[in-house]
Design a protein around this motif. Sequence first.
Motif, PDB file in Angstrom:
ATOM      1  N   TRP A  85       0.819  -1.201   0.000  1.00  0.00           N
ATOM      2  CA  TRP A  85       0.000   0.000   0.000  1.00  0.00           C
ATOM      3  C   TRP A  85       0.854   1.252   0.000  1.00  0.00           C
ATOM      4  O   TRP A  85       1.955   1.274   0.537  1.00  0.00           O
ATOM      5  CB  TRP A  85      -0.903   0.019   1.231  1.00  0.00           C
ATOM      6  CG  TRP A  85      -1.958  -1.031   1.162  1.00  0.00           C
ATOM      7  CD1 TRP A  85      -3.231  -0.889   0.710  1.00  0.00           C
ATOM      8  CD2 TRP A  85      -1.839  -2.399   1.541  1.00  0.00           C
ATOM      9  NE1 TRP A  85      -3.907  -2.086   0.776  1.00  0.00           N
ATOM     10  CE2 TRP A  85      -3.067  -3.032   1.287  1.00  0.00           C
ATOM     11  CE3 TRP A  85      -0.803  -3.177   2.062  1.00  0.00           C
ATOM     12  CZ2 TRP A  85      -3.306  -4.363   1.538  1.00  0.00           C
ATOM     13  CZ3 TRP A  85      -1.027  -4.511   2.311  1.00  0.00           C
ATOM     14  CH2 TRP A  85      -2.282  -5.095   2.050  1.00  0.00           C
ATOM     15  N   ASN A  86       0.302   2.296  -0.591  1.00  0.00           N
ATOM     16  CA  ASN A  86       0.867   3.643  -0.548  1.00  0.00           C
ATOM     17  C   ASN A  86      -0.135   4.545   0.149  1.00  0.00           C
ATOM     18  O   ASN A  86      -1.346   4.350   0.034  1.00  0.00           O
ATOM     19  CB  ASN A  86       1.125   4.196  -1.959  1.00  0.00           C
ATOM     20  CG  ASN A  86       2.299   3.537  -2.624  1.00  0.00           C
ATOM     21  OD1 ASN A  86       3.276   3.186  -1.983  1.00  0.00           O
ATOM     22  ND2 ASN A  86       2.201   3.351  -3.936  1.00  0.00           N
ATOM     23  N   CYS A  87       0.379   5.552   0.858  1.00  0.00           N
ATOM     24  CA  CYS A  87      -0.479   6.549   1.496  1.00  0.00           C
ATOM     25  C   CYS A  87      -0.636   7.712   0.526  1.00  0.00           C
ATOM     26  O   CYS A  87       0.328   8.407   0.205  1.00  0.00           O
ATOM     27  CB  CYS A  87       0.153   7.016   2.802  1.00  0.00           C
ATOM     28  SG  CYS A  87      -0.817   8.290   3.634  1.00  0.00           S
ATOM     29  N   ASN A 128      -4.206  10.750   2.537  1.00  0.00           N
ATOM     30  CA  ASN A 128      -4.750  10.101   3.747  1.00  0.00           C
ATOM     31  C   ASN A 128      -5.605   8.880   3.433  1.00  0.00           C
ATOM     32  O   ASN A 128      -6.526   8.547   4.178  1.00  0.00           O
ATOM     33  CB  ASN A 128      -5.536  11.088   4.609  1.00  0.00           C
ATOM     34  CG  ASN A 128      -4.633  12.137   5.224  1.00  0.00           C
ATOM     35  OD1 ASN A 128      -3.437  11.892   5.395  1.00  0.00           O
ATOM     36  ND2 ASN A 128      -5.174  13.289   5.540  1.00  0.00           N
ATOM     37  N   THR A 129      -5.311   8.218   2.330  1.00  0.00           N
ATOM     38  CA  THR A 129      -5.989   6.985   1.943  1.00  0.00           C
ATOM     39  C   THR A 129      -4.942   5.948   1.579  1.00  0.00           C
ATOM     40  O   THR A 129      -3.966   6.257   0.898  1.00  0.00           O
ATOM     41  CB  THR A 129      -6.905   7.227   0.720  1.00  0.00           C
ATOM     42  OG1 THR A 129      -7.832   8.267   1.047  1.00  0.00           O
ATOM     43  CG2 THR A 129      -7.651   5.978   0.334  1.00  0.00           C
ATOM     44  N   CYS A 130      -5.129   4.717   2.031  1.00  0.00           N
ATOM     45  CA  CYS A 130      -4.196   3.642   1.693  1.00  0.00           C
ATOM     46  C   CYS A 130      -4.668   2.957   0.420  1.00  0.00           C
ATOM     47  O   CYS A 130      -5.795   2.453   0.349  1.00  0.00           O
ATOM     48  CB  CYS A 130      -4.098   2.651   2.840  1.00  0.00           C
ATOM     49  SG  CYS A 130      -3.281   3.372   4.277  1.00  0.00           S
ATOM     50  N   CYS A 144       0.218   0.936   6.881  1.00  0.00           N
ATOM     51  CA  CYS A 144      -0.121   2.091   6.056  1.00  0.00           C
ATOM     52  C   CYS A 144      -1.123   2.976   6.773  1.00  0.00           C
ATOM     53  O   CYS A 144      -0.955   4.191   6.842  1.00  0.00           O
ATOM     54  CB  CYS A 144      -0.668   1.649   4.706  1.00  0.00           C
ATOM     55  SG  CYS A 144      -1.144   3.022   3.636  1.00  0.00           S
ATOM     56  N   GLN A 145      -2.177   2.383   7.331  1.00  0.00           N
ATOM     57  CA  GLN A 145      -3.211   3.152   8.013  1.00  0.00           C
ATOM     58  C   GLN A 145      -2.651   3.901   9.212  1.00  0.00           C
ATOM     59  O   GLN A 145      -3.016   5.052   9.448  1.00  0.00           O
ATOM     60  CB  GLN A 145      -4.351   2.239   8.430  1.00  0.00           C
ATOM     61  CG  GLN A 145      -5.155   1.714   7.263  1.00  0.00           C
ATOM     62  CD  GLN A 145      -6.141   0.640   7.651  1.00  0.00           C
ATOM     63  OE1 GLN A 145      -5.918  -0.135   8.587  1.00  0.00           O
ATOM     64  NE2 GLN A 145      -7.244   0.568   6.923  1.00  0.00           N
ATOM     65  N   THR A 189       0.521   4.951   9.722  1.00  0.00           N
ATOM     66  CA  THR A 189       1.401   6.022   9.270  1.00  0.00           C
ATOM     67  C   THR A 189       0.617   7.117   8.555  1.00  0.00           C
ATOM     68  O   THR A 189       0.911   8.301   8.692  1.00  0.00           O
ATOM     69  CB  THR A 189       2.488   5.456   8.335  1.00  0.00           C
ATOM     70  OG1 THR A 189       3.177   4.423   9.027  1.00  0.00           O
ATOM     71  CG2 THR A 189       3.474   6.529   7.912  1.00  0.00           C
ATOM     72  N   CYS A 190      -0.378   6.716   7.814  1.00  0.00           N
ATOM     73  CA  CYS A 190      -1.141   7.652   6.986  1.00  0.00           C
ATOM     74  C   CYS A 190      -2.177   8.429   7.785  1.00  0.00           C
ATOM     75  O   CYS A 190      -2.736   9.408   7.292  1.00  0.00           O
ATOM     76  CB  CYS A 190      -1.833   6.840   5.877  1.00  0.00           C
ATOM     77  SG  CYS A 190      -2.408   7.772   4.467  1.00  0.00           S
TER      78      CYS A 190
END
Length: 148
Positions: free
Chosen positions: A116-118, A121-123, A139-140, A142-143
């Motif tokens: 996943w990428n942030c 504010n969405t993974c 991801c969640q 950190t994001c």
Amino acid sequence: MLFPFCVISQTITSITPNSATQGQTLSLVISGNNMSFGSWSCWSQTGNISDFKFSQSGGVNTMNGIPISSTATQLNGNLIVPAFQPTGVYDLEVLNGSTCTWILFPNSFQINAASWNCTNNTCIDPGTGSGTYTSLTACQTTCGVAVS
């Protein structure tokens, strides 16, 4: 006199898309020559769409596709990739209903690890295995996305 299905062999020329991510379900288009065997099944001698499957290393880590429809040049179907399906390169095999043999399209499909990428504010899983985070939870966190 030979019937056309006896003289025209089945060949596979492409698969679209040619990769998936662990846990993904996707629609596939397999293109080639003589992809429709709607008038013959070697087991039941009735109409059938060609079965297809993916395998690694001579038959291990197999996934069966779900055939939906076919024409003379395309086989359409779905593939459900389990979340823990081993990653790497897979061979595509399509059943030739006239000869009861599997037609091989080697090294034609790739299974990528989920990542996943942030973004805003969405993974988001880019589907390539090249995301920054290897778990959705990481991801969640950190994001700043609320984990549900």
